[in-house]
Design a protein around this motif. Structure first.
Motif, PDB file in Angstrom:
ATOM      1  N   PHE A  40      14.112   9.264 -27.383  1.00  0.00           N
ATOM      2  CA  PHE A  40      14.814  10.538 -27.214  1.00  0.00           C
ATOM      3  C   PHE A  40      13.904  11.714 -27.524  1.00  0.00           C
ATOM      4  O   PHE A  40      13.129  11.694 -28.486  1.00  0.00           O
ATOM      5  N   SER A  41      14.035  12.746 -26.690  1.00  0.00           N
ATOM      6  CA  SER A  41      13.217  13.946 -26.860  1.00  0.00           C
ATOM      7  C   SER A  41      13.725  14.778 -28.024  1.00  0.00           C
ATOM      8  O   SER A  41      14.939  14.969 -28.167  1.00  0.00           O
ATOM      9  N   PRO A  42      12.830  15.310 -28.853  1.00  0.00           N
ATOM     10  CA  PRO A  42      13.274  16.189 -29.934  1.00  0.00           C
ATOM     11  C   PRO A  42      13.815  17.514 -29.426  1.00  0.00           C
ATOM     12  O   PRO A  42      14.419  18.269 -30.187  1.00  0.00           O
ATOM     13  N   TYR A  43      13.626  17.798 -28.145  1.00  0.00           N
ATOM     14  CA  TYR A  43      14.143  19.031 -27.560  1.00  0.00           C
ATOM     15  C   TYR A  43      15.558  18.857 -27.002  1.00  0.00           C
ATOM     16  O   TYR A  43      16.140  19.805 -26.491  1.00  0.00           O
ATOM     17  N   GLY A  44      16.089  17.665 -27.072  1.00  0.00           N
ATOM     18  CA  GLY A  44      17.442  17.435 -26.586  1.00  0.00           C
ATOM     19  C   GLY A  44      18.482  17.977 -27.547  1.00  0.00           C
ATOM     20  O   GLY A  44      18.220  18.171 -28.738  1.00  0.00           O
ATOM     21  N   ARG A  45      19.670  18.201 -27.043  1.00  0.00           N
ATOM     22  CA  ARG A  45      20.768  18.676 -27.876  1.00  0.00           C
ATOM     23  C   ARG A  45      21.568  17.473 -28.387  1.00  0.00           C
ATOM     24  O   ARG A  45      21.884  16.562 -27.634  1.00  0.00           O
ATOM     25  N   GLY A  46      21.874  17.470 -29.667  1.00  0.00           N
ATOM     26  CA  GLY A  46      22.656  16.389 -30.233  1.00  0.00           C
ATOM     27  C   GLY A  46      21.910  15.075 -30.300  1.00  0.00           C
ATOM     28  O   GLY A  46      22.475  14.018 -29.989  1.00  0.00           O
ATOM     29  N   VAL A  47      20.634  15.097 -30.693  1.00  0.00           N
ATOM     30  CA  VAL A  47      19.830  13.882 -30.749  1.00  0.00           C
ATOM     31  C   VAL A  47      20.475  12.842 -31.670  1.00  0.00           C
ATOM     32  O   VAL A  47      20.488  11.644 -31.374  1.00  0.00           O
ATOM     33  N   LYS A  48      21.021  13.283 -32.784  1.00  0.00           N
ATOM     34  CA  LYS A  48      21.647  12.369 -33.740  1.00  0.00           C
ATOM     35  C   LYS A  48      22.758  11.557 -33.077  1.00  0.00           C
ATOM     36  O   LYS A  48      22.839  10.321 -33.229  1.00  0.00           O
ATOM     37  N   GLN A  49      23.616  12.223 -32.310  1.00  0.00           N
ATOM     38  CA  GLN A  49      24.716  11.536 -31.655  1.00  0.00           C
ATOM     39  C   GLN A  49      24.217  10.591 -30.556  1.00  0.00           C
ATOM     40  O   GLN A  49      24.757   9.495 -30.385  1.00  0.00           O
ATOM     41  N   TRP A  50      23.183  11.007 -29.835  1.00  0.00           N
ATOM     42  CA  TRP A  50      22.644  10.139 -28.797  1.00  0.00           C
ATOM     43  C   TRP A  50      22.059   8.868 -29.400  1.00  0.00           C
ATOM     44  O   TRP A  50      22.230   7.773 -28.851  1.00  0.00           O
ATOM     45  N   VAL A  51      21.333   9.020 -30.491  1.00  0.00           N
ATOM     46  CA  VAL A  51      20.746   7.846 -31.147  1.00  0.00           C
ATOM     47  C   VAL A  51      21.842   6.891 -31.614  1.00  0.00           C
ATOM     48  O   VAL A  51      21.735   5.662 -31.458  1.00  0.00           O
ATOM     49  N   GLU A  52      22.914   7.444 -32.167  1.00  0.00           N
ATOM     50  CA  GLU A  52      24.025   6.598 -32.615  1.00  0.00           C
ATOM     51  C   GLU A  52      24.646   5.844 -31.445  1.00  0.00           C
ATOM     52  O   GLU A  52      24.953   4.648 -31.551  1.00  0.00           O
ATOM     53  N   LYS A  53      24.836   6.521 -30.313  1.00  0.00           N
ATOM     54  CA  LYS A  53      25.414   5.874 -29.139  1.00  0.00           C
ATOM     55  C   LYS A  53      24.496   4.771 -28.612  1.00  0.00           C
ATOM     56  O   LYS A  53      24.960   3.675 -28.235  1.00  0.00           O
ATOM     57  N   ALA A  54      23.204   5.057 -28.572  1.00  0.00           N
ATOM     58  CA  ALA A  54      22.256   4.067 -28.067  1.00  0.00           C
ATOM     59  C   ALA A  54      22.228   2.830 -28.954  1.00  0.00           C
ATOM     60  O   ALA A  54      22.225   1.691 -28.465  1.00  0.00           O
ATOM     61  N   ARG A  55      22.228   3.040 -30.249  1.00  0.00           N
ATOM     62  CA  ARG A  55      22.204   1.906 -31.181  1.00  0.00           C
ATOM     63  C   ARG A  55      23.510   1.102 -31.102  1.00  0.00           C
ATOM     64  O   ARG A  55      23.510  -0.122 -31.223  1.00  0.00           O
ATOM     65  N   ALA A  56      24.619   1.793 -30.879  1.00  0.00           N
ATOM     66  CA  ALA A  56      25.896   1.102 -30.758  1.00  0.00           C
ATOM     67  C   ALA A  56      25.934   0.194 -29.529  1.00  0.00           C
ATOM     68  O   ALA A  56      26.654  -0.810 -29.506  1.00  0.00           O
ATOM     69  N   MET A  57      25.149   0.545 -28.507  1.00  0.00           N
ATOM     70  CA  MET A  57      25.076  -0.294 -27.319  1.00  0.00           C
ATOM     71  C   MET A  57      23.961  -1.330 -27.413  1.00  0.00           C
ATOM     72  O   MET A  57      23.648  -2.015 -26.434  1.00  0.00           O
TER      73      MET A  57
END
Length: 476
Positions: free
Chosen positions: A284-301
């Protein structure tokens, strides 16, 4: 008819060359004979064609021949271009149109790193997220309304980090808001958003995986930049704790695949999380919005997660890695400050994969503090293999830092058939060498191609492998 041709161009006749008093030809001194049409253009008594008309006919013939020659050459050239072209543009346009839902071909094409034109909405990125042309203030809010449309209408609702300021980049003189907005003048990262229609035909998302390893508070420390990873008191490290378990056979061919640049487009990022093979590592890019939530979603999958680490390119500022980038022109303390800001954007990731870096990766003095910090925090580093003469692997081995390197980059800015050909090449290399590692940026076309290719691997005895399992297994 008399032949008067020589008379018409007889320069020896005094009447044919006007002269002034000095004997030098003068344009204003003419005799009557110089415009004697009876001498120059001899008409017959019956009003027949003159030599003048014959001359005009000859010119018309020449003009017709000339036009015909031009048309003939154009037809030959066009035919040669048609038969010599490989049809990529047509194939990409057709594939894009099929995904666009009638919105336009542009949204179905590959995601560009630079600003593009056409139907793809363009938004300007600041350090706090997407602002849709509005400027990010020090409080983390925008002074304008996001107008990118459906492409960004469902961005994660978490508040953006407070990273305001007056100038782009790092400001060591301002400890409260050291990273200022990138939306200053023309500075910033341009994000081509992917419309939801472009990824609507990917089918049913893969089944959710088992519960991911919960974020361990003993692997975190609270700092001014947020929660940063640390090695626990009992020696546990994030890169092992949050690694995706590998259930394959290490004796069989393995392919490590990292999909980078995620978090920039909501529609595309969600599609990758839902449809990319679970053993593909997502970055995930550090320039993305809501990186924390994206990481959580990716790990959940079930995905293993990395963060992109932007680094200085040899071609900077033509290729601009953005205000969070590691730069050779910055002091080590400044780079480490930026690294901390990136690390604090999410939790539960295993490490970093470099982005750009053709200059930074070759500078041992600049790289040493960064790699040392990753080692001290129990993280993993992947070299993007963008620079000949990179010092990262040698230094990582000396530090005993877990590391890997990309053997190839999958070009996704081409037609689906060429994307598939590159993926098939990875299969062949893995069979021949035992393992290979590749990086790719997701696009609607490449994601669909990846999904189909991954489904064919089991029958070929090849297995996608999480990057953490390949750490240290590649030769330097």
């Amino acid at each position: 008819m008399a032949d008067d041709t020589l008379d018409d161009f007889d320069l020896d006749d005094d009447d044919d060359m006007p002269s002034g008093e000095s004997g030098v030809p003068a344009p204003t001194d003419y005799d009557d004979d110089d415009f004697d049409l009876e001498d120059d253009f001899d008409y017959d008594e019956g009003g027949g064609s003159s030599k003048f008309k014959e001359l005009l006919k000859d010119k018309k013939k020449l003009a017709i021949v000339g036009v015909a020659a031009v048309l003939g050459l154009s037809a030959i050239g066009g035919g040669a271009w048609y038969f010599m072209s490989d049809g990529d543009d047509a194939e990409m346009a057709e594939a894009g149109a099929a995904k666009s839902g009638g919105v336009g071909v542009a949204v179905g094409l590959a995601l560009q790193q630079q600003a593009t034109s056409g139907l793809t909405p363009q938004t300007k990125l600041t350090a706090g997220g997407v602002t849709g042309g509005a400027k990010l203030t020090a409080g983390g809010t925008t002074t304008g309304k996001l107008t990118a449309g459906a492409a960004l209408s469902e961005a994660p609702s978490s508040p953006a980090p407070s990273m305001g300021g007056n100038m782009g980049g790092y400001n060591p003189e301002n400890p409260d808001v050291p990273l200022s907005t990138a939306a200053v003048g023309e500075v910033g990262v341009m994000i081509p958003a992917v419309l939801p229609q472009a990824v609507a035909g990917l089918g049913t998302p893969k089944a959710a995986q088992g519960a991911a390893q919960a974020v361990d508070g003993k692997l975190l420390e609270q700092t001014q930049e947020g929660l940063l990873p640390i090695i626990s008191e009992d020696g546990r490290e994030s890169w092992k704790t949050y690694a995706r378990p590998f259930g394959g056979d290490p004796s069989k061919p393995m392919i490590g695949l990292v999909i980078t640049g995620l978090g920039m487009s909501e529609s595309l990022t969600q599609a990758v999380i839902d449809h990319a093979p679970a053993d593909a590592t997502l970055a995930f890019s550090p320039y993305g919005r809501g990186v924390k939530q994206w990481v959580e979603k990716a790990r959940a999958m079930g995905h293993e997660v990395l963060l992109d680490l932007p680094m200085e390119a040899e071609s900077f500022p033509v290729d601009d890695p953005g205000p969070l980038a590691m730069m050779t022109t910055k002091k080590p303390a400044e780079n480490l400050k930026l690294l901390s800001l990136i690390m604090g954007q999410a939790q539960g990731y295993t490490g970093f994969v470099g982005e750009f870096g053709t200059r930074f990766l070759r500078d041992a003095k600049a790289m040493a503090p960064v790699l040392g910090e990753l080692k001290a925090r129990g993280l993993f580093f992947m070299d993007p293999h963008t620079a000949q003469g990179s010092v990262s692997l040698e230094m990582a081995d000396q530090m005993q830092l877990p590391r890997a390197i990309a053997n190839s980059q999958v070009d996704t800015n081409v037609a689906p058939t060429r994307i598939r050909a590159q993926l098939e090449t990875l299969t062949a290399v893995a069979k021949n060498q035992g393992m290979t590692v590749a990086m790719m940026r997701a696009t609607p076309n490449s994601l669909e191609t990846l999904k189909a290719w991954a489904g064919s691997l089991q029958g070929q005895g090849v297995q996608l492998t999480p990057m953490s399992f390949l750490a240290g297994r590649q030769k330097s």
